[in-house]
Design a protein around this motif. Sequence first.
Motif, PDB file in Angstrom:
ATOM      1  N   MET A 105       0.840  -1.201   0.000  1.00 56.07           N
ATOM      2  CA  MET A 105       0.000   0.000   0.000  1.00 56.07           C
ATOM      3  C   MET A 105       0.871   1.246   0.000  1.00 56.07           C
ATOM      4  O   MET A 105       0.424   2.321  -0.384  1.00 56.07           O
ATOM      5  N   SER A 106       2.108   1.131   0.486  1.00 51.75           N
ATOM      6  CA  SER A 106       3.039   2.263   0.482  1.00 51.75           C
ATOM      7  C   SER A 106       4.163   2.050  -0.514  1.00 51.75           C
ATOM      8  O   SER A 106       5.199   2.697  -0.428  1.00 51.75           O
ATOM      9  N   MET A 108       6.171  -0.276  -0.538  1.00 48.73           N
ATOM     10  CA  MET A 108       7.347  -0.681   0.209  1.00 48.73           C
ATOM     11  C   MET A 108       7.506  -2.201   0.219  1.00 48.73           C
ATOM     12  O   MET A 108       8.176  -2.743   1.088  1.00 48.73           O
TER      13      MET A 108
ATOM     14  N   VAL B 127       2.986   1.052   9.115  1.00 48.49           N
ATOM     15  CA  VAL B 127       3.837   1.186   7.927  1.00 48.49           C
ATOM     16  C   VAL B 127       4.086   2.668   7.628  1.00 48.49           C
ATOM     17  O   VAL B 127       5.200   3.075   7.294  1.00 48.49           O
ATOM     18  N   THR B 131       7.797   4.095   7.465  1.00 42.83           N
ATOM     19  CA  THR B 131       8.333   4.482   6.162  1.00 42.83           C
ATOM     20  C   THR B 131       8.193   5.973   5.898  1.00 42.83           C
ATOM     21  O   THR B 131       8.847   6.505   5.014  1.00 42.83           O
ATOM     22  N   THR B 133       5.686   7.305   4.581  1.00 37.49           N
ATOM     23  CA  THR B 133       4.904   7.514   3.359  1.00 37.49           C
ATOM     24  C   THR B 133       3.424   7.270   3.651  1.00 37.49           C
ATOM     25  O   THR B 133       3.077   6.591   4.615  1.00 37.49           O
ATOM     26  N   ASP B 134       2.607   7.845   2.808  1.00 37.59           N
ATOM     27  CA  ASP B 134       1.169   7.598   2.940  1.00 37.59           C
ATOM     28  C   ASP B 134       0.815   6.295   2.264  1.00 37.59           C
ATOM     29  O   ASP B 134       1.404   5.947   1.243  1.00 37.59           O
ATOM     30  N   THR B 135      -0.143   5.575   2.831  1.00 42.78           N
ATOM     31  CA  THR B 135      -0.610   4.388   2.139  1.00 42.78           C
ATOM     32  C   THR B 135      -1.649   4.814   1.115  1.00 42.78           C
ATOM     33  O   THR B 135      -2.363   5.788   1.315  1.00 42.78           O
TER      34      THR B 135
END
Lengths: 138, 416
Positions: A105-106, A108, B127, B131, B133-135
């Motif tokens: 979703m990211s 990653m 997450v 990270t 970051t946005d999901t």
Amino acid sequence: MISEELMPALQGIVPAWIVTTSDDNVPNCTCISQVYPVDENHVALSNQFFSKTFRNLQSNPHAVVQVIHPADIGMWLLEIEHVRTESDGPLFDEMDMQLAAIASMSNMEDVFKLQSAYVFKVHSVTQLSEALHPAATL
Amino acid sequence: MSEPVFSTEIKQQMSENQRQIDQLNEQLSRKTDEIKIIQTISSEILNTLDLEVLFGNIMALMHEVFGFDYCMILLNEGSLLRVAASHGHDDQGLGITVPIGKGVIGTVAQRRKIMRMMGLRTRRRYVQKVTGTDTEALPTLEDADSQIAIPLQVKDKLVGVYVVESEKANAFNALDEEILTIVSNQVAAAIDNAAAYRELQLLAEANSRFVPREFLSLLQKESITETELNDQTEGKMTVLFSDIRDFTPLSESMTPAEAFAFVNDYLGTMAPIIREYGGFIDKYIGDAIMAIFPGSPQDAVAAGLKMEESLQHFNQHTATAGKPPIRIGIGIHTGQLVAGIIGFADRLEGTVIGDCVNTASRLEGATKDLPVSLLVSETVVEELGDAAEYAIDSLGEVEIKGKKEKLKVYGIAPRS
């Protein structure tokens, strides 16, 4: 040992805590995203990064995890012992898949890779209230 | 004092036996339930080839029988999945896509394994924190916190993914996963069948544009798949030929693409009239139309007159684009025809053959030298009966190429 009642606490809804000790007996407490149920007597943790927890488990396989029941925020303590490490097979695949789903979703998914699944034998399961006030349960 | 000990042991044994019996009964009852579910699903719910009906049935089943409030079916389109049906979501999100390998749904599609994911919000936050970051927003319930996604497979083929969601963190358990696993194979097979059937219908529809249904029914065939070389049927039918007068010089003033568009515009005006009057188009020959009317010759005449009327509208329309008006010629003749499949091996065609076809074509050609645009043979006039609505003009006899005898011809116009 792991009852139906405890199952919701093993779904990664509320993060868990794990305490390990180093070879010179220094305790380490860290937050982990999920304690996975494996079978009635085993749970598993995902090893994504080489952390102190996993280093500690090399010298002392015994650990305590605290999981939280999402319905009543009841806390449970599990005494566990690292018995084996899996890097393939159904359990590894299932844990890896869950990680990939969230990580993707990211974008990653290449960073968040499951290195291995640490499998633990569960020696005891106790509600925190019982552990703190053992007399109350008598 | 050994007796009470003995009886305690027996009691314990009996109690243990009873526990085992209860457990077995529970397992049996669960198995019976599973079988009931499977039977209901296959016999009633999934027994349709209509994809839309099927989606509706599956959603109702999941909601009413299993109590799942929010469900989606995504179909596999190769590198992505597309939401084809949804239930319970405010914004239904139909048509939204998910790349294979992204999120819970995409990962389930990629790995072909069921996944039950709880505490989605917590995990995504985790997450995000780690990270920075946005999901990405995925087509889920706005606040979905639990999901089960299951691959819908037929053998090795991924048909799609079925998704059940809830805004509760701990909405699903192992039993829900088990239920979905039981029904997913049947759901997948039903969707696959219905999708294949729809594809087949589209194909049949496309085919019918090349070989008309009416032609197949002349041959007493249901489908083009039943036809073979040499299939044929004979009967009395009417042939209508029409052609644009002096189209060649007109087309020379246009680019090929313009000429193509012009012809399609023209045919788009004329072709529906043939069907409207009970005929079908056997073939187009450039801008010319060859149509067959299996019923009365009156149908063909009425169609011809309607074509002339529509030509006026067509000309008015093209005049606004600066195009000159066109004229058409129409020839109609009735006689014995053979409709059949001609050609060889891998290139076949359905067509009609007979002297009557040539005659109709020659009649159409003869309108070039006569002051009428719709010319019919005497046979047609005889069959028109009293035909009070038509003004029929005898135009004498014309020579028909390849015929010894001259043919009596008539011009037909609507009686004003």
